[in-house]
Design a protein around this motif. Structure first.
Motif, PDB file in Angstrom:
ATOM      1  N   LEU A  96      20.691 -12.001 -24.650  1.00  0.00           N
ATOM      2  CA  LEU A  96      20.824 -11.230 -25.880  1.00  0.00           C
ATOM      3  C   LEU A  96      21.461 -12.081 -26.964  1.00  0.00           C
ATOM      4  N   GLU A  97      20.920 -11.974 -28.162  1.00  0.00           N
ATOM      5  CA  GLU A  97      21.620 -12.492 -29.336  1.00  0.00           C
ATOM      6  C   GLU A  97      21.362 -11.534 -30.486  1.00  0.00           C
ATOM      7  N   LEU A  98      22.431 -11.002 -31.045  1.00  0.00           N
ATOM      8  CA  LEU A  98      22.346 -10.104 -32.198  1.00  0.00           C
ATOM      9  C   LEU A  98      22.954 -10.802 -33.400  1.00  0.00           C
ATOM     10  N   GLY A  99      22.225 -10.775 -34.502  1.00  0.00           N
ATOM     11  CA  GLY A  99      22.671 -11.482 -35.690  1.00  0.00           C
ATOM     12  C   GLY A  99      23.597 -10.665 -36.567  1.00  0.00           C
ATOM     13  N   CYS A 100      24.533 -11.364 -37.194  1.00  0.00           N
ATOM     14  CA  CYS A 100      25.430 -10.753 -38.169  1.00  0.00           C
ATOM     15  C   CYS A 100      25.728 -11.791 -39.239  1.00  0.00           C
TER      16      CYS A 100
ATOM     17  N   TYR B 167      31.902  -4.240 -32.598  1.00  0.00           N
ATOM     18  CA  TYR B 167      32.196  -2.984 -31.918  1.00  0.00           C
ATOM     19  C   TYR B 167      30.939  -2.511 -31.204  1.00  0.00           C
ATOM     20  N   VAL B 168      31.149  -1.743 -30.129  1.00  0.00           N
ATOM     21  CA  VAL B 168      30.029  -1.144 -29.411  1.00  0.00           C
ATOM     22  C   VAL B 168      30.222   0.369 -29.368  1.00  0.00           C
ATOM     23  N   GLN B 169      29.133   1.090 -29.501  1.00  0.00           N
ATOM     24  CA  GLN B 169      29.177   2.545 -29.427  1.00  0.00           C
ATOM     25  C   GLN B 169      28.161   2.993 -28.387  1.00  0.00           C
TER      26      GLN B 169
ATOM     27  N   GLU C 136      24.763   1.059 -29.274  1.00  0.00           N
ATOM     28  CA  GLU C 136      24.620   0.548 -30.640  1.00  0.00           C
ATOM     29  C   GLU C 136      25.765  -0.421 -30.905  1.00  0.00           C
ATOM     30  N   TYR C 137      25.442  -1.513 -31.552  1.00  0.00           N
ATOM     31  CA  TYR C 137      26.409  -2.586 -31.778  1.00  0.00           C
ATOM     32  C   TYR C 137      26.610  -2.774 -33.275  1.00  0.00           C
ATOM     33  N   PHE C 138      27.878  -2.811 -33.662  1.00  0.00           N
ATOM     34  CA  PHE C 138      28.224  -2.946 -35.073  1.00  0.00           C
ATOM     35  C   PHE C 138      29.060  -4.192 -35.302  1.00  0.00           C
ATOM     36  N   CYS C 139      28.660  -4.944 -36.297  1.00  0.00           N
ATOM     37  CA  CYS C 139      29.448  -6.063 -36.766  1.00  0.00           C
ATOM     38  C   CYS C 139      30.302  -5.559 -37.929  1.00  0.00           C
ATOM     39  N   ALA C 140      31.531  -6.033 -38.025  1.00  0.00           N
ATOM     40  CA  ALA C 140      32.405  -5.624 -39.129  1.00  0.00           C
ATOM     41  C   ALA C 140      33.170  -6.829 -39.631  1.00  0.00           C
ATOM     42  N   VAL C 141      33.342  -6.871 -40.937  1.00  0.00           N
ATOM     43  CA  VAL C 141      34.017  -7.997 -41.573  1.00  0.00           C
ATOM     44  C   VAL C 141      35.104  -7.459 -42.479  1.00  0.00           C
ATOM     45  N   GLY C 142      36.295  -8.036 -42.383  1.00  0.00           N
ATOM     46  CA  GLY C 142      37.400  -7.560 -43.207  1.00  0.00           C
ATOM     47  C   GLY C 142      38.224  -8.697 -43.754  1.00  0.00           C
ATOM     48  N   ARG C 143      38.819  -8.453 -44.880  1.00  0.00           N
ATOM     49  CA  ARG C 143      39.747  -9.415 -45.475  1.00  0.00           C
ATOM     50  C   ARG C 143      41.190  -8.946 -45.355  1.00  0.00           C
ATOM     51  N   THR C 144      41.372  -7.652 -45.483  1.00  0.00           N
ATOM     52  CA  THR C 144      42.706  -7.074 -45.377  1.00  0.00           C
ATOM     53  C   THR C 144      42.643  -5.898 -44.416  1.00  0.00           C
TER      54      THR C 144
ATOM     55  N   THR D  63      34.290  -3.824 -43.706  1.00  0.00           N
ATOM     56  CA  THR D  63      32.921  -3.419 -44.019  1.00  0.00           C
ATOM     57  C   THR D  63      32.073  -3.548 -42.765  1.00  0.00           C
ATOM     58  N   PHE D  64      31.349  -2.473 -42.455  1.00  0.00           N
ATOM     59  CA  PHE D  64      30.501  -2.458 -41.270  1.00  0.00           C
ATOM     60  C   PHE D  64      29.051  -2.745 -41.629  1.00  0.00           C
ATOM     61  N   GLY D  65      28.359  -3.393 -40.717  1.00  0.00           N
ATOM     62  CA  GLY D  65      26.925  -3.497 -40.831  1.00  0.00           C
ATOM     63  C   GLY D  65      26.277  -2.174 -40.440  1.00  0.00           C
ATOM     64  N   THR D  66      24.976  -2.088 -40.610  1.00  0.00           N
ATOM     65  CA  THR D  66      24.280  -0.837 -40.334  1.00  0.00           C
ATOM     66  C   THR D  66      24.014  -0.621 -38.846  1.00  0.00           C
ATOM     67  N   GLY D  67      24.321  -1.604 -38.035  1.00  0.00           N
ATOM     68  CA  GLY D  67      24.214  -1.432 -36.592  1.00  0.00           C
ATOM     69  C   GLY D  67      22.893  -1.910 -36.017  1.00  0.00           C
ATOM     70  N   THR D  68      22.939  -2.300 -34.750  1.00  0.00           N
ATOM     71  CA  THR D  68      21.740  -2.675 -33.992  1.00  0.00           C
ATOM     72  C   THR D  68      21.709  -1.835 -32.733  1.00  0.00           C
ATOM     73  N   ARG D  69      20.605  -1.134 -32.569  1.00  0.00           N
ATOM     74  CA  ARG D  69      20.461  -0.323 -31.356  1.00  0.00           C
ATOM     75  C   ARG D  69      19.824  -1.186 -30.275  1.00  0.00           C
ATOM     76  N   LEU D  70      20.537  -1.349 -29.172  1.00  0.00           N
ATOM     77  CA  LEU D  70      20.032  -2.128 -28.043  1.00  0.00           C
ATOM     78  C   LEU D  70      19.602  -1.179 -26.934  1.00  0.00           C
TER      79      LEU D  70
END
Lengths: 113, 112
Positions: B19-23, B36-38, B88-96, B101-108
């Motif tokens: 598996l490789e999921l892009g972010c 994150y995983v849901q 479902e897998y979510f990438c999230a990026v934060g500065r503080t 900010t979350f991505g829209t998610g990838t359903r695996l």
């Protein structure tokens, strides 16, 4: 551990009604957040709070109100519910530093008819 | 404004496949990165995080991610997926602390 609990888990209401979603955390985390999760949008921030009595708007705050009189509670109120607010709502908390992850509750599935 | 892109919306793999999921993210400064995983019907759980140090980060359940600063990317990998990784897998990026900010998610979907 209880961690972070949301209530109710499911709610059905009608347009125009006021609805309050509850969030309670037992970690004494300073930061708390409310997100909504919609298909195709991922999670979007509604409001966040850095401490008791300190709240600020997120990306999609219109139509929502929050309060935080105690560190452990962070209720979210929809003052006059609309169908577009049908969503799954997640509460989260974190210790406050940017590298600390957020911890999520189980969510509230809200349907507005 | 900061944005996070997850280009794979729905991925279907057979068990034991890699598996490789892009972010990818848009912000150029120092960032904190999370996956994150849901699982179906559950809340989001942290898989792994990166904020400094070794750009190859190992998380729970055999997942890892690599931070490539020059490409603004933080791709998630797993050498051999299991049926139980369906989620479902979510990438999230934060500065503080307040700006994640979350991505829209990838359903695996992993098939037997």
């Amino acid at each position: 551990d209880a961690g972070i609990t949301q209530s109710p888990r499911y709610k059905i209401t009608e347009t125009g009604r006021q609805v309050t979603l509850m969030c309670h955390q037992t970690w004494s985390h300073s930061y708390m957040f409310w997100y909504r999760q919609d298909l195709g949008h991922g999670l979007r921030l509604i409001y966040y709070s850095a401490a008791a009595d300190i709240t600020d708007k997120g990306e999609v705050s219109d139509g929502y109100v929050v309060s935080r009189s105690k560190t452990e509670n962070f209720p979210l109120t929809l003052e006059s519910a609309t169908r577009s607010q049908t969503s799954v709502y997640f509460c989260a908390s974190s210790k406050g530093q940017g590298y600390q992850p957020q911890h999520f509750g189980d969510g509230t599935r809200l349907s507005i008819l | 404004a900061q944005s996070v892109s997850q280009h794979n919306h729905h991925v279907i793999l057979s068990e034991a496949a890699s598996l490789e999921l892009g972010c990818n993210y848009s912000y150029g400064g120092t960032v904190n990165l999370f996956w994150y995983v849901q699982y179906p019907g559950q809340h989001l759980q942290l898989l792994l995080k990166y904020f400094s140090g070794d750009p190859l980060v190992k998380g729970i359940k055999g997942f890892e991610a690599e931070f490539i600063k020059s490409k603004f990317s933080f791709n998630l990998r797993k050498p051999s997926v299991q049926w139980s990784d369906t989620a479902e897998y979510f990438c999230a990026v934060g500065r503080t602390a307040s700006k994640l900010t979350f991505g829209t998610g990838t359903r695996l979907q992993v098939t037997l």
